[in-house]
Write a protein that holds these residues in place. Structure first.
Motif, PDB file in Angstrom:
ATOM      1  N   ARG B  25       0.841  -1.190   0.000  1.00  0.00           N
ATOM      2  CA  ARG B  25       0.000   0.000   0.000  1.00  0.00           C
ATOM      3  C   ARG B  25       0.883   1.249   0.000  1.00  0.00           C
ATOM      4  NH1 ARG B  25      -2.391   0.621   4.863  1.00  0.00           N
ATOM      5  NH2 ARG B  25      -0.819  -0.742   5.799  1.00  0.00           N
ATOM      6  N   ALA B  26       0.343   2.358  -0.432  1.00  0.00           N
ATOM      7  CA  ALA B  26       1.093   3.613  -0.436  1.00  0.00           C
ATOM      8  C   ALA B  26       0.169   4.745  -0.011  1.00  0.00           C
ATOM      9  CB  ALA B  26       1.682   3.892  -1.802  1.00  0.00           C
ATOM     10  N   GLY B 194       3.643  -4.397   2.875  1.00  0.00           N
ATOM     11  CA  GLY B 194       4.122  -3.232   3.604  1.00  0.00           C
ATOM     12  C   GLY B 194       3.415  -1.957   3.199  1.00  0.00           C
ATOM     13  N   LEU B 195       3.893  -0.861   3.808  1.00  0.00           N
ATOM     14  CA  LEU B 195       3.282   0.446   3.571  1.00  0.00           C
ATOM     15  C   LEU B 195       4.379   1.438   3.219  1.00  0.00           C
ATOM     16  CD1 LEU B 195       0.944   2.519   3.704  1.00  0.00           C
ATOM     17  CD2 LEU B 195       1.431   2.764   6.147  1.00  0.00           C
ATOM     18  N   LEU B 196       4.230   2.089   2.090  1.00  0.00           N
ATOM     19  CA  LEU B 196       5.135   3.163   1.674  1.00  0.00           C
ATOM     20  C   LEU B 196       4.456   4.490   2.004  1.00  0.00           C
ATOM     21  CD1 LEU B 196       7.660   4.215   0.123  1.00  0.00           C
ATOM     22  CD2 LEU B 196       6.244   4.146  -1.951  1.00  0.00           C
ATOM     23  N   THR B 197       5.148   5.313   2.755  1.00  0.00           N
ATOM     24  CA  THR B 197       4.591   6.601   3.144  1.00  0.00           C
ATOM     25  C   THR B 197       5.428   7.721   2.542  1.00  0.00           C
ATOM     26  OG1 THR B 197       3.785   5.678   5.233  1.00  0.00           O
ATOM     27  CG2 THR B 197       3.940   8.081   5.067  1.00  0.00           C
ATOM     28  N   SER B 250       9.261   6.708   3.630  1.00  0.00           N
ATOM     29  CA  SER B 250       9.576   5.731   4.657  1.00  0.00           C
ATOM     30  C   SER B 250       8.799   4.458   4.389  1.00  0.00           C
ATOM     31  CB  SER B 250       9.237   6.280   6.038  1.00  0.00           C
ATOM     32  OG  SER B 250       7.835   6.555   6.114  1.00  0.00           O
ATOM     33  N   TRP B 251       9.261   3.357   4.996  1.00  0.00           N
ATOM     34  CA  TRP B 251       8.621   2.057   4.805  1.00  0.00           C
ATOM     35  C   TRP B 251       8.291   1.459   6.163  1.00  0.00           C
ATOM     36  CZ3 TRP B 251       7.300  -0.110   0.174  1.00  0.00           C
ATOM     37  CH2 TRP B 251       6.752  -1.404   0.215  1.00  0.00           C
TER      38      TRP B 251
END
Lengths: 894, 253
Positions: B25-26, B194-197, B250-251
């Motif tokens: 997700r992002a 994971g999540l990319l922010t 950030s991840w």
């Protein structure tokens, strides 16, 4: 490992017997009746006699003559020894001849019993080494077909009611060569005393070389030829560990996976057809590219698949092994076959084998067309093959000509995310320009002759092979904006590759047989020479205009490969044989790169070359140079190869093999005076085989082996480059097994292979190579019992054949695994030799499977922004397809 | 040999080709301490207060190459180096710390990412003409008692095309380079699920803007930042594409 051959099961022992079949017709009807046309019986199924163990010490030939009665159903009854060769040899002959099957003698249209006399000639292994061993056993009796048998023919007499009686005299043409008796002429002559007239029939076959161990598969297609096979490559599946995929479409060369090797379209398998090489040296798409679509499947009589570089006769590209096709038309007469099926698929085949001549004399042609399933899979092809074998004394001459042309479109690959999102269908295509145009023309001439102790072979061949290939793996990804190009968007990645190749070559050998330690020994010296003139030209095509906008490669190559080999076949004990020797090859390259400079770091500002692919500038400020660059190099290598074979005992043999092989490097990688322009492979193997009768009339051949293979410079396919690219060293460890059972009404083959293939530097798995491949081929057949169905005295015959493939989940790049593959193909055929109808169904379960799966980056403009990261792609396997076939045979003796 | 066989059998049951394909997700938003209005001091001594700041993001890419800000002219896209991507479009309110999701799931490989790219594009990155409003901002800048109300509506279109100066290198400055903020240094490995922010700091875009060049202070009309490579417009555009102090990735997970 030997496999079943023509319903005969080869002994597990090394065999070399010259077998001569001679049938003769008895002459003269003594009364005033008008002579009826009489046709003598013709052999349909013959079983070689096994050389008895007790006779292995014999140094001279042993002749046994047996007289049998051929019943009206073609079976053999009442065999009796007429001329004895001793109890052991007599028993061997009786055991074999009881399993023979004939087309019965016909008086008019009525089958009549007949009596024939058949001589069997047991030749000790040395002399029959000219015929070669069929199953590679050591102490086993040779069972082979002599190539030069010129023994007196058998004698045929027809019998009425089991009582010997004068029978119509038939005149036979002197049979030249053939596995069955020549058909009778209609005129009759004979001897008034009811004596017998002889017809000489000799069976000329290809020489079978001594086995190199468990992974040496000498395969007779036999009844398993009835399993549906789209092309000749699929016969490879009769050997274990073979997976065929094809992302290039129906007419594109198959991608071959063999025992842990991704041989791509042949780079790691040496393909040949009766000695004529198929691998294309200098093909820019892949050095060693092998397209076997020119081979008409009905002409594949046998196939030798040797998995591993264990035979000094194996040359360039025999890294995973070699596949040697032998052509022949067993069904004599005029064969015509017409097929029509789903997706507009049509095929027409005519083949002619002159009755009375050997299976090696034939002419055949086929036409094929299909609309294809889904999008962009239509195609046309035509192939013609002709061969003539003739004998002159002890010499056999063979001339072969072949022509092939094809044109088809291909669908290429699809992105899994596009399919999952519904943006494309499973059988769609992104680029309708993909396809291939191919042709192949060849001519070859061979002579085989022998003196008392030496057998000679020589062959020359010439091949012309043009190819145009258009593939698009990546869509709009690779056309980046370079500084020295005018501003442009992504123009498209379609590759347009053109290759033209002319090959001239020769091969030959001399084999000396002698005696040492009271056992027969052999030494063979041979040579191979090949010169290739190749040109390769690869461009990228703009999608909007279909015009080439970039030249990626333009190579002219002159390549030479000359090899010598020495091979010994030594027996130290009756149960211990050592086979092997050395092969040495010299490879020379002379490459003219006509597009040597494709980028200049600091081009001249006063004489710029924007958008020019092949530049005439280099260095600082674009100093002038010509666009071409020549490079030449040469290197030689010596490759030892050896096999030890122990046994057999009760049909069980053990073997161990070692060998080194090479694959010549693609000319594009050649630099001036580069020392070793080839990749080396080292292979070892150990195995066990069993062959014997396990039930009455049921023979089994079984083999299992473990192996290890290392390559110092492997090749991995790059979707972005559209061709093979150099990788590092790789290692493969695994096992392979195969079993074949054959009986009076069935023929079944099952094989499998399990491989662990890794990159040496990282220990990671080699992508795309399947871990587990299982394959089953089976055929059941019988004559229908209802006499009302008889035609010309022949019962109707029904044959059901099936092929089953299972492939485990293959490792893909980026730690993923593919789907499993499970397919079933079937064929049902009913009829008589003169007329048969059949229905084949491929992919019986209509499973929607992914024949090829890949992980790489592509951008087909299917999403809002460029897709630049690797994702899953696949090439769709064919859906269920039906094909209806009518086959007729005129004027032969099938 | 039996041990070799068993080892091969067991080994073949496992093994990998390395790395993995991942989906993630992002989310994107303003700075974590963003607020409306967003106030900060820039490098030219102005106190800036933004009342509106909307940024149009077309896509985010991660690649495995080490950042090289001093690299010479080269293509916008280098096939083979990308390890993750996520597509918009998404219009980000830079005055809000709230994260909003990208409309699509991201795809990539489990390969260490070293450089990020933020694509400021409304469509084809190579299109000469793109009428998408990339940056819509308004606010007030004050310095030494002078007040400069300003606004900007930025497009990255043929107004940013750079004329060919070296005939030997006609493609040295493609329009795509005017739309990609890179090389943004990152150091994490994408993982599946994971999540990319992405947090965008509007303050970093205005660090070098001299509002006095827009016109007289204390005027009644709002000053317009040029939409093109002129004066403050060029400086603001440089800030939009800055690899430092603007985009923070950030991840997690």
């Amino acid at each position: 490992m030997p496999l079943v051959r023509n319903e005969r099961v080869l002994s597990s022992r090394r065999v070399s017997i010259a077998l001569v079949i001679a049938l003769g017709a008895v002459a003269l009807r003594s009364f005033a009746q008008t002579a009826e046309h009489v046709r003598p019986p013709a052999v349909e199924k013959k079983v070689d006699a096994t050389f008895p163990t007790q006779g292995l010490g014999s140094r001279s030939q042993v002749k046994v003559v047996v007289r049998v009665t051929v019943a009206t159903d073609g079976t053999v009854v009442d065999p009796e020894i007429v001329e004895s060769g001793g109890p052991a040899f007599d028993a061997a002959v009786l055991d074999a001849v009881r399993r023979w099957k004939f087309r019965p003698a016909l008086r008019g249209d009525v089958p009549v019993p007949s009596r024939i006399r058949i001589p069997f000639l047991f030749v000790p292994p040395a002399a029959a080494g000219a015929a070669g061993s069929l199953d590679g056993g050591v102490a086993a009796p040779p069972v082979a077909i002599a190539e030069d048998a010129g023994v007196p023919a058998a004698v045929v007499s027809s019998v009425d009611g089991g009582i010997a009686a004068p029978v119509p005299d038939v005149t036979q043409r002197p049979a030249s060569e053939g596995s069955e008796a020549a058909p009778a002429e209609e005129s009759v002559r004979g001897r008034a005393d009811g004596g017998e007239e002889v017809i000489e029939v000799t069976a000329a076959t290809h020489r079978h070389v001594p086995t190199r161990g468990t992974s040496d598969f000498q395969i007779e297609t036999a009844q398993l030829a009835e399993v549906p096979r789209g092309n000749a490559s699929e016969f490879l599946k009769l050997a274990p560990g073979v997976l065929l995929t094809n992302e290039g479409g129906e007419g594109h060369a198959e991608q071959v996976f063999l025992r842990g090797f991704d041989a791509r379209e042949g780079q790691d398998v040496e393909f040949s057809v009766d000695g004529v090489p198929v691998n294309e040296s200098g093909n820019f798409h892949g050095n060693g590219y092998s397209d076997t679509h020119f081979i008409i499947p009905e002409l594949v009589q046998s196939l030798r698949v040797l998995e591993g570089p264990f035979d000094p006769r194996q040359g360039n590209y025999a890294v995973a092994g070699s596949a040697e096709y032998h052509l022949g038309l067993s069904e004599r007469g005029l064969l015509a076959k017409v097929s029509d099926g789903r997706y507009g698929t049509r095929r027409a085949l005519i083949a002619y084998g002159p009755p009375g001549s050997s299976a090696g004399t034939f002419a055949a042609a086929q036409l094929y067309q299909t609309d294809g399933y889904g999008q962009n899979r239509d195609g046309h092809s035509a192939s013609a093959m002709a061969q003539h074998e003739a004998r002159n004394g002890s010499s056999l001459y063979r001339v072969t000509a072949q022509a092939y042309t094809a044109s088809f479109h291909t669908a290429g690959v699809l992105r899994e995310d596009d399919f999952a999102a519904g943006r494309v269908g499973f059988y769609d295509t992104y680029d309708f320009l993909q396809g291939e145009d191919a042709a192949r023309y060849s001519i070859a001439a061979a002579v085989e002759s022998r003196t008392d102790r030496i057998a000679f072979t020589n062959q020359v061949f010439a091949i012309y092979r043009p190819l145009r290939l258009r593939e698009d793996f990546t869509g709009f990804l690779l056309d980046v904006q370079e500084p020295d190009q005018r501003a442009h968007a992504q123009r498209g990645d379609l590759i347009d590759l053109q290759v033209k190749e002319t090959t001239l070559g020769a091969r030959g050998s001399a084999r000396l047989s002698g005696e040492w330690l009271d056992l027969q020994q052999q030494i063979e010296l041979g040579y191979f020479a090949r010169h290739d003139i190749a040109s390769g030209f690869q461009q990228r095509i703009e999608a909007a205009t279909r015009a080439p906008y970039l030249t990626e490669a333009n190579l002219d190559s002159n390549l030479d490969d000359i090899g010598l080999y020495a091979d010994a076949n030594l027996r130290f004990l009756p149960w211990l044989a050592l086979r092997g020797g050395f092969r040495a090859d010299l490879f020379t390259y002379n490459v003219q790169n006509l597009c040597a400079v494709r980028s200049v770091e600091h081009p001249s500002p006063t004489s710029p070359e924007p958008d020019v692919s092949c530049k005439t500038q280099e260095g600082t400020l674009g100093a002038h140079r010509e666009p071409n660059q020549s490079a030449s190099t040469a290197s030689s290598t010596t490759m030892p190869r050896a096999s030890v074979i122990v046994g057999p005992w009760a049909g069980v043999s053990f073997s161990a093999s070692y060998g080194r092989g090479v694959r010549s490097i693609d000319p594009v990688y050649i630099t001036q005076d580069r020392a070793t322009p080839f990749a080396s492979v080292t292979a070892t193997e150990a195995g066990m085989t069993f062959e014997g009768t396990i039930l009455p009339d049921v023979r089994m051949a079984f083999g299992t082996a473990i192996f290890r293979t290392h390559v110092d410079q492997d090749l991995i396919f790059s979707q972005t480059a559209g061709r093979n690219t150099l990788a590092g060293g790789t290692t493969r460890v695994g096992s392979a097994s195969a079993v074949r059972l054959s009986g009076p009404v069935f023929d079944v083959s099952v094989n499998g292979a399990y491989v662990h293939a890794t990159l040496d530097d990282t220990g990671l798995l080699i992508p795309y190579v399947p871990d587990l491949v299982l394959r089953g081929d089976g055929a059941v057949f019988t004559d229908l019992p209802w006499k009302i169905l008889n035609l010309e005295g022949r019962p109707a015959r029904i044959t059901f054949a099936t092929g089953i493939t299972f492939v485990g989940r293959r490792p893909l790049p980026f730690g993923t695994r593919s789907d499993r593959i499970f397919t079933i193909d079937t064929n049902l055929e009913v009829g008589w030799p003169i007329l048969r109808v059949g229905l084949s169904v491929t992919n019986l379960l209509d499973s929607q499977y992914r024949l090829g799966e890949y992980n790489f980056a592509s951008d087909f403009h299917s999403q809002s922004q460029p897709t630049l990261v690797p994702v899953r792609h696949f090439a769709a396997g064919a859906p269920r397809a039906l094909l209806f076939t009518i086959t007729t045979n005129f004027g032969g003796s099938p | 040999m039996r041990r070799v066989f068993l080892a091969a059998w067991l080994a073949a049951c496992g093994g990998t080709t390395g790395s993995n394909l991942v989906s993630f997700r992002a989310m994107v938003g303003g700075a974590a301490d963003a607020s409306a209005p967003l106030s900060f001091d820039n490098g030219k001594g102005y106190h800036v207060s933004l009342t509106r700041a909307l940024l149009h993001v077309g896509a985010v890419y991660l690649n495995e190459s080490n950042p090289n800000p001093g690299a010479g002219p080269g293509p916008c896209i280098l096939p083979g180096i990308y390890v993750a991507e996520v597509f918009g479009p998404v219009t980000v309110d830079l005055l809000s710390p709230a994260l909003q999701p990208f409309p699509t799931q991201g795809e990539g490989t489990e390969t260490p990412a070293k450089t990020a790219e933020v694509w400021l594009t409304g469509g084809d990155i190579n299109a000469q003409t793109d009428l998408t409003v990339i940056f819509d901002v308004s606010g007030t800048a004050t310095k030494d008692g002078a007040t400069y109300p300003f606004q900007a509506t930025s497009h990255i279109s043929d107004n940013w095309a750079i004329p060919v100066s070296n005939p030997a290198l006609p493609g040295a400055n493609p329009i795509c380079k005017q739309r990609i903020a890179t090389p943004i240094q990152v150091d994490f490995t994408p993982t599946d699920g994971g999540l990319l922010t992405l947090r965008i700091h509007a303050s970093g875009m205005f660090q070098d803007v001299d509002f006095a060049t827009l016109g007289p202070a204390n005027g009644s009309s709002t000053l317009e930042i040029p939409d093109g490579p002129v004066g403050a417009g060029l400086v603001l555009h440089t800030g939009l594409l800055s690899a430092f102090g603007v985009y923070e990735l950030s991840w997690s997970g």
